[in-house]
Each structure stands twice: as C-alpha cells, then as structure tokens.
Design a protein around this motif. Structure first.
Motif, PDB file in Angstrom:
ATOM      1  N   HIS A   1       0.739 -14.387 -10.750  1.00  0.00           N
ATOM      2  CA  HIS A   1       0.802 -12.934 -10.884  1.00  0.00           C
ATOM      3  C   HIS A   1       0.166 -12.224  -9.700  1.00  0.00           C
ATOM      4  CE1 HIS A   1      -0.161  -8.893 -12.564  1.00  0.00           C
ATOM      5  NE2 HIS A   1       1.072  -9.027 -13.002  1.00  0.00           N
ATOM      6  N   ALA A   2      -0.926 -12.763  -9.178  1.00  0.00           N
ATOM      7  CA  ALA A   2      -1.597 -12.105  -8.049  1.00  0.00           C
ATOM      8  C   ALA A   2      -0.674 -12.005  -6.847  1.00  0.00           C
ATOM      9  CB  ALA A   2      -2.877 -12.851  -7.686  1.00  0.00           C
ATOM     10  N   PHE A   3       0.080 -13.065  -6.567  1.00  0.00           N
ATOM     11  CA  PHE A   3       0.960 -13.035  -5.395  1.00  0.00           C
ATOM     12  C   PHE A   3       1.957 -11.884  -5.476  1.00  0.00           C
ATOM     13  CE2 PHE A   3       4.861 -13.972  -3.132  1.00  0.00           C
ATOM     14  CZ  PHE A   3       4.381 -14.284  -1.869  1.00  0.00           C
ATOM     15  N   LEU A   4       2.427 -11.561  -6.668  1.00  0.00           N
ATOM     16  CA  LEU A   4       3.465 -10.554  -6.845  1.00  0.00           C
ATOM     17  C   LEU A   4       2.923  -9.141  -6.977  1.00  0.00           C
ATOM     18  CD1 LEU A   4       5.668 -12.559  -9.369  1.00  0.00           C
ATOM     19  CD2 LEU A   4       6.172 -12.133  -6.946  1.00  0.00           C
ATOM     20  N   THR A   5       1.599  -8.984  -7.065  1.00  0.00           N
ATOM     21  CA  THR A   5       0.987  -7.679  -7.280  1.00  0.00           C
ATOM     22  C   THR A   5       0.400  -7.146  -5.983  1.00  0.00           C
ATOM     23  OG1 THR A   5       0.494  -8.135  -9.611  1.00  0.00           O
ATOM     24  CG2 THR A   5      -0.848  -6.464  -8.529  1.00  0.00           C
ATOM     25  N   GLY A   6       0.680  -5.883  -5.690  1.00  0.00           N
ATOM     26  CA  GLY A   6       0.108  -5.254  -4.513  1.00  0.00           C
ATOM     27  C   GLY A   6       1.158  -4.824  -3.512  1.00  0.00           C
ATOM     28  N   GLU A   7       0.701  -4.490  -2.311  1.00  0.00           N
ATOM     29  CA  GLU A   7       1.565  -3.995  -1.249  1.00  0.00           C
ATOM     30  C   GLU A   7       1.985  -5.146  -0.338  1.00  0.00           C
ATOM     31  OE1 GLU A   7       2.301  -0.844  -1.481  1.00  0.00           O
ATOM     32  OE2 GLU A   7       0.773  -0.315  -2.972  1.00  0.00           O
TER      33      GLU A   7
ATOM     34  N   ARG B   1      -0.420  -6.040   2.551  1.00  0.00           N
ATOM     35  CA  ARG B   1      -1.828  -6.274   2.215  1.00  0.00           C
ATOM     36  C   ARG B   1      -1.951  -7.599   1.463  1.00  0.00           C
ATOM     37  NH1 ARG B   1      -5.128  -1.650   2.196  1.00  0.00           N
ATOM     38  NH2 ARG B   1      -6.792  -3.217   2.073  1.00  0.00           N
ATOM     39  N   PRO B   2      -3.170  -8.114   1.290  1.00  0.00           N
ATOM     40  CA  PRO B   2      -3.331  -9.333   0.500  1.00  0.00           C
ATOM     41  C   PRO B   2      -2.887  -9.118  -0.948  1.00  0.00           C
ATOM     42  CG  PRO B   2      -5.299  -8.878   1.796  1.00  0.00           C
ATOM     43  CD  PRO B   2      -4.434  -7.674   1.916  1.00  0.00           C
ATOM     44  N   PRO B   3      -2.557 -10.190  -1.630  1.00  0.00           N
ATOM     45  CA  PRO B   3      -2.246 -10.088  -3.059  1.00  0.00           C
ATOM     46  C   PRO B   3      -3.420  -9.483  -3.831  1.00  0.00           C
ATOM     47  CG  PRO B   3      -1.600 -12.228  -2.203  1.00  0.00           C
ATOM     48  CD  PRO B   3      -2.396 -11.556  -1.122  1.00  0.00           C
TER      49      PRO B   3
END
Length: 807
Positions: free
Chosen positions: A148-154, A157-159
C-alpha cells in the motif's frame, strides 16, 4: 450478540482492534496486561500531550468495553490465575512473536488440551510460519511489505503511509472475522482451532487488487495522486476550492457516466459550459474509448478547464450541498474534526460520549460500526485503568466456556464452518462483495446477483487479464466474487423481482449496497422482505448510512476517505493531501460487513431472531482513525500531513535504494534498535543524534541509496532493526512470504484459459478456506440457481431468458 462468550486478550498495539470488535459485539473481553501495563499504553497521542499509563489515546481508542487485569505470564506466582482465566475462555487473542507463547507454555497446542474448544487467534506482522515469520514489522514496515505504501503519495516523492497506524487495524479486523468463522466451525465440531493473521497479507487488500498485476500480465500500477492515467492520458481528479480541495470519483465508467453529465449540467447552469458536445458526450463509454485511443487527454482538456473554474468559486459546504442535492460523484476533503462536528454524524448520533475516570467531562468516541435493529451495539465501559478489574476477576468462580455446550452434532464434524448458511448477495463493487467472499470461502452458499444493464464497476477497472479491458477479465471482480454462484438478473423487471422474492424465502441473509431509497420502491426493503421471511438477516451498506442529511451522498471509498479525514493523514507537510491509495474505506467496510453478518447469524442461532443492519462506510472507517478522532475530541487538535514521520519512533521513514523508484522503509522503535542501525551503517558518530530529524534522514538516505533493497532489509532485520523494501506490485507477487501463505490462486476462466485471484487472508488450522476453481462469468450459474435451488422447470427458465430478464 456475543454476550455468552469470553475473550482473553494478550495483544499489544499490534492487535488491539480484534478484541475491541468482539467487545463491541457483546463479548466479555479481558485484557491481560504485563506488569507496568500494555505497551499500547505507551503509544501516542496522549491526553494533553503528557505520556502516562492512563493517558494514551491509542489505548483509549481500542479498549472501551473491555476489562483489565495485570498478570505476569512469565511468573510462576501468576500461573494458576492465568490458566484458570484461560480455562474458562471461549477465545484467546495474542500478538507475540511466533513461538513466544509456546515458549511460555501458553501456545495453542498446550492450552487446547485443557480447553479443547478454545479459539486461539494469533496476529503478527508476517504470520506464524514462512521465511519472514520472525521479521519485525511495526506499521510502516507492514504497509511497505503489503504494497500500500508504494501506491500512496505523489509520483515525484517517496512512497507514503497513513500517519495514523493502519496495518494493525487491517489485521485486527480480519482477525475478528476469523475468530467468528472459527466459532461457527466450533458449533459443528465442538473443537477450537488456531487463526493465523498476517499484517502484511491483510494490508494487500488495500492495494485494490493491484497485487495481481504480474500474474494477470497487467501493466504495473504507478504511484499517483490527484487523478488517474488511462492509456497514458492524465485525467485530473482533484481540484482547488476557495477553502480546500475537492476529490472526484471516476465519472467516466459504464456505471458512472451519468454523474459526469450531472456535473457538467451544473457547470452550464453557472454559465461555465457552453459547448453542447460536452453535454451530449457519452461519458459511460469514455474510459473504454480512451483505452481504445478514440479519445485522449486533449479531448478532456476543455472539461478540465471548466471544472477548474467551477470549483475555484466554491467552498466545501457548497460542494457537499451539491453532492447531496444533485447526486454528484465527488467529495470535499474534510478534516477529522469537520466530519465529527458535521450535521451527518449529529443526525445519526454517531459519536458516543463516555465518562472517563480522572476527567471532569465525558469523552466523545467513534460510535457503533453498524446499527443493528434488534441487538444494537452499546458502550457500557470506558477504557479500563491498569489492573482495574483484578479483584472481581480473581474472585470469580471457575467459569466453563459457553462454547462447551451444547454437544456438537457428529454428522457435522466434517462440514465447512458456514455450510448451510444461504446468502442472497445484492452487494456490488468491493465493500460488500469482499465480505460475502469470506462467507463463501468458508462454506456459505452465496448467490451473487449482477446485471449487464448496470455493469459492476469492478468489472470496468484494472487490473485486467492480459491488460485487456474485458469485463470477464477484471481481477478485482473475480477476487471478491470467487467461490460464489453467479446469477445475471434484471431486478428492475417485475419478473426479476419475483425471482429475488423466491430467493429471499430460501436465504438466511440478504445483502445490498445500493443508494438509500432504491430498494423500497422495488419492494425489496427490509420491511417488505421480513414480511416474507420473519427471521431474515438483511444488511445495507453505503457511504453514509441509510439516514441523515447526507444519506444521498453516493460513490466509492475514495470519496468516503475524503470526507472522513483520511486524505489529510496521507500527505507531505508542504503539499496537498495525497490521500491513501484506492477506494480506501471499501477495504475497511469489507471486514466490518463480514463481522456484522456473522454476529447477527450467531444471535439468530441462539434466539431465532433476524434483524436489519445499517452499515455506514464513513462510520466504520473512523475506527481505523480512532486515535486521531480522540486527539480532536480530547485535545482539540487535528494533526495531518506528517509525511512518514511518527510521534514515537525515530528515525522513521522511507529511503531510496538503487534502481528507479526503489525504496526501503526503516522504523526504529527504541535505543537498542537505534544503536544496531548505527552499527550497520558503520556510523557510531550518529548515536547521539537520534532526534536530528531531516539532517539524520539525509544521512540515512546517503547510506541506503547506493545499496539494493533486498540486501539492506536482510542486513537490518538480522541486526534487529525493523526494515523492509517498499514492495511494488511485481514485488508482491514475487514475495516469498506471500507465496508461502498461498496468496495467489490460479482458476479456470471461460474466455481465457486461466486467471488468478487472491486467496482468503485468514489461515484457520482446522478449517482451510475453499479453493476457488473457476472465474465468475456473467450469469454462469443461472440454470443451477433457478433449477436446482428454486425448482424452476426448463421451460420457465427459457422464457425468462428470452424475455431478457436473465441479463
């Protein structure tokens, strides 16, 4: 609903929610804490920001309705009291590292000899067995390992993680469902079993099935925020308001195109859309035509310009008024405080005030996860003070587990836990079907109804088999509907509704997730159905619940996430809120819907009484943000957009590794781990600079960026430092731990030779989930359902098919 049963709960912050859910459903949950108190009491935020045993809002958030006793599980002096408590328990929940409880003589094998009916629930970062079973996994690590972290964010920018810990909640809610499934097995066999739940595997649900990208041969999902790419074309989904932001739903799919038409009609009324071609556009086919390269981003640009102007002149209140009155597919981005104090929660009386010992005022908590018509959830205890119930618990007479009687039926010994349970499934998309998939996995007969006239949205979004946007190859739809019977049916046709009524008389449970008000005009509301079958259980699941001024707010979990505060809890301090990936509250409601159905079935087993369940995604979702909810109601604070920083753990971040978009998560919990990290970095000079913030992060990034993530995670875990690569979607399929847990299952497919679905996330030692065998094509089981279940003759079935009722 669970009032006859006792739960002995040894969990810490890695598993508290499981016991909380069982307590809210009526079980007597006893928290067994070590001397000095559970480590969860040392997790912030805190009352007035002052740490203390009785001041942790994290502990408060997940401990109401429970009791506390301090017993040292390593001390001989407490052994007799501990074993006596366990001997009378129906459930035990623990979150120790795999093997630790067995080392203390408290493992499942030993305890089940004295209490054969005991259901023993184990919640750990990676599960009880497998190559990573012993790895450390606090929240950041589990969110990275679960994809989930990999897919969240800009994208640049880092996950990101959600700043309020989420992995424990995904796993804890799964564990509560697993405990109830095991309970239904115990009803048949008289025996308990171990339920094994992994944070990592539970978190994979929040990838919205993108963990299937590699086996389906779909293009790997990218990390994006504020819109979507369709065949390389950027379609914005986030716009600026006068006082914040608005998030749009995907109003260009077969099931949602009418929403874009309504939005542009509104823009025209305000003098902003004078192009008749946009008003006449077939938005229901727009995404598919974009995939076919018949339209592109340039064609959408005029719409983007119109929406930019429209939203720039509006505020959040005006957006919500339009969403409700015009039924638009969008949502303002609200803070936790705004939703708590908003008119919808006030009308539904969602926040519940409990008197808190030591305070001169009550504290508002998130209210019930669902409204049950006959057995409403009640909050009768505030979070317990340390060892508060010692005297009453130790003075109790020996208790026999309620599950010890009545005697099981020997004929049912080999039956699946939910065999004999019959479900008419009118749920669609994800939050509902994800729940009924669990019921089907463990033996329930689930008839899932859909229609090509109103295509299920999950059939129209990736991942697809061979990257081909065909409804039969949609991986998400196949995963949430595995092990079900499929009936294609137009319920808007009078003859279709007659079939529904026949299935209601067959069913124990009816589920639906249409917008409030849709079922009654069709004669399919609870009042109508319960008149046909008095002991029926019916659940309705939607974004905001069946009542209140926002009840007509419809859409998907990304919109519920926007109004419940999740958006702001995933973002960088200097930027716009990114929000968690996907239809986030759908993943939450899937677990609560399953738990609600199982608890209602348990109540009916004992009393013969059915009931109606009103489940609001927004209300359930606030339990995953419960510490932030209390931070607002207790401290008056909304703390958002923290990036990957943490209130207690430091350093705590996601750092670059060699390769494009490759990252490693590191979460240091204590001084021992910090010294181990400094030693691994060969930087003893950093030991006195643990609180150096961005300067320290830069030093760690210099060290990680020249190294491979796989080597780094192994090195750090071997030294006792919590770390894990941030897995992208191909990495998830390659992950040896997920492969060890059998997470991917190949099934036959009618139009493709085979396809792949995700497995159950629950591992029950005596009741394995049914292995799906075939993908669910539209109407696959029409004849079986109508002929075998309902007894229709072939002529009647043929006539229905010819009349286009079975479509």
């Amino acid at each position: 609903m669970l009032s006859p049963y006792r739960v002995v709960d040894f969990t810490d912050e890695q598993g508290l929610l499981c016991g909380q859910i069982l307590a809210d459903l009526g079980a007597d949950v006893v928290r067994v804490e070590p001397p000095g108190g559970s480590s969860a009491r040392r997790v912030g935020p805190y009352l007035d920001d002052e740490p203390g045993t009785e001041r942790s809002l994290h502990w408060w958030a997940y401990s109401r309705n429970t009791r506390s006793v301090v017993l040292d599980i390593e001390a001989a002096s407490d052994r007799d009291a501990l074993l006596r408590l366990i001997a009378g328990a129906d459930f035990l929940v623990e979150s120790a590292r795999p093997g630790r409880m067995a080392e203390l003589g408290l493992g499942y094998e030993e305890l089940s000899r004295a209490n054969p009916g005991l259901i023993y629930v184990s919640i750990t970062p990676f599960g009880q067995t497998g190559p990573k079973a012993d790895w450390l996994g606090p929240d950041l690590i589990a969110m990275a390992a679960g994809g989930h972290a990999f897919l969240t964010g800009e994208a640049d920018r880092p996950p990101l993680r959600v700043s309020v810990p989420q992995a424990h909640a995904h796993a804890g809610s799964d564990a509560a469902v697993g405990a109830l499934v095991a309970h239904f097995a115990r009803r048949k066999t008289g025996r308990g079993q171990q339920v094994d739940v992994s944070h990592q595997q539970s978190v994979t649900l929040a990838t919205m099935f993108r963990s299937l990208d590699t086996p389906l041969e779909e293009a790997p999902a990218r990390r994006i925020s504020g819109g979507v790419f369709i065949a390389g074309n950027w379609i914005p989904g986030r716009y600026a308001l006068r006082d914040g932001s608005v998030v749009l739903g995907p109003a260009w799919l077969p099931s949602t195109g009418h929403f874009m038409k309504r939005l542009l009609d509104w823009a025209q009324e305000r003098g902003l859309c004078d192009d008749p071609s946009l008003l006449e556009e077939d938005w229901s086919s727009y995404a598919m035509r974009m995939l076919a390269k018949q339209v592109n981003a340039e064609d959408f640009a005029p719409v983007d310009a119109i929406l930019t102007k429209l939203f720039a002149g509006l505020d959040k209140a005006e957006i919500m008024e339009a969403v409700v009155s015009r039924r638009l597919l969008m949502a303002p981005v609200l803070s936790v405080g705004e939703i708590i104090d908003g008119e919808q929660f006030a009308a539904r009386q969602f926040p519940v005030t409990l008197e808190q010992p030591g305070l001169d005022h009550g504290v508002r908590y998130p209210g019930p996860v669902a409204k049950f018509s006959k057995t409403p959830i009640r909050y009768h205890r505030p979070p317990p003070r340390l060892d508060e119930h010692r005297a009453e618990l130790l003075a109790e007479a020996d208790r026999s587990p309620a599950s010890a009687s009545p005697a099981p039926d020997p004929a049912l010994a080999a039956a699946a836990p939910l065999e004999g349970v019959k479900v008419l499934d009118l749920f669609w998309i994800l939050a509902g079907p994800g729940a009924t998939r669990t019921l089907a996995d463990y033996g329930a007969t689930v008839v899932h109804v859909e229609s090509k006239k109103h295509l299920d949205t999950l059939r129209a979004i990736p991942p697809y088999r061979f990257n081909n946007p065909h409804p039969e190859g949609a991986g998400g739809f196949q995963s949430v509907n595995a092990n079900k019977l499929g009936l294609a049916l137009d319920i808007h046709d009078e003859r279709g509704r007659a079939i529904v009524m026949d299935l209601v008389q067959w069913a124990d449970v009816v589920t639906e997730s249409f917008a409030p008000g849709v079922m009654a005009p069709l004669g399919l509301d609870y009042a109508s159905l319960s008149a046909v079958k008095s002991d029926l259980i019916m659940i309705s699941s939607c974004l905001m619940g069946q009542t209140g001024p926002w009840k007509n707010f419809t859409g998907f979990g990304n919109l519920a996430a926007a109004v419940t505060g999740f958006q702001g809890h995933a973002g960088w301090p200097e930027g716009l809120p990114s929000g968690p990936h996907g239809a986030y509250t759908d993943f939450i409601s899937a677990r609560y819907n399953a738990a609600a159905i199982l608890a209602a079935l348990e109540h009916r087993e004992r009393t013969g009484e059915g009931q109606y369940i009103d489940q609001s995604q927004a209300e359930a979702a606030l339990h995953f943000l419960a510490p932030a909810f209390l931070d607002y109601t207790v401290n008056g604070r909304v703390r958002e957009q923290m990036g990957n920083r943490d209130g207690e753990k430091c350093p705590h971040g996601i750092y670059p590794c060699t390769g494009k978009d490759r990252w490693i998560a590191i979460a240091v919990e204590d001084d021992h781990q910090w010294r181990a990290l400094c030693a691994a970095m060969e930087r003893p000079d950093l030991e006195g600079h643990r609180e150096a913030g961005e300067t320290l992060d830069a030093e760690i990034a210099k060290w990680t960026e020249g190294q491979g993530g796989a080597e780094l995670e192994s090195l750090l875990q071997a030294r006792g430092v919590p770390a894990h690569r941030v897995l992208d979607t191909p990495d998830l399929y390659a992950c040896p731990q997920l492969q060890h847990r059998g997470h991917y299952i190949d099934v036959a497919c009618e139009i493709y030779q085979s396809t792949t679905v995700e497995s159950s996330r629950l591992h029950l030692s005596e009741s394995p989930a049914k292995v799906p065998e075939q993908a669910l094509s539209s109407g696959r089981d029409n004849r079986y359902v109508l002929e075998t279940i309902l007894g229709y003759d072939p002529e009647r079935i043929a006539a229905l098919a010819e009349a286009w009722v079975l479509i």
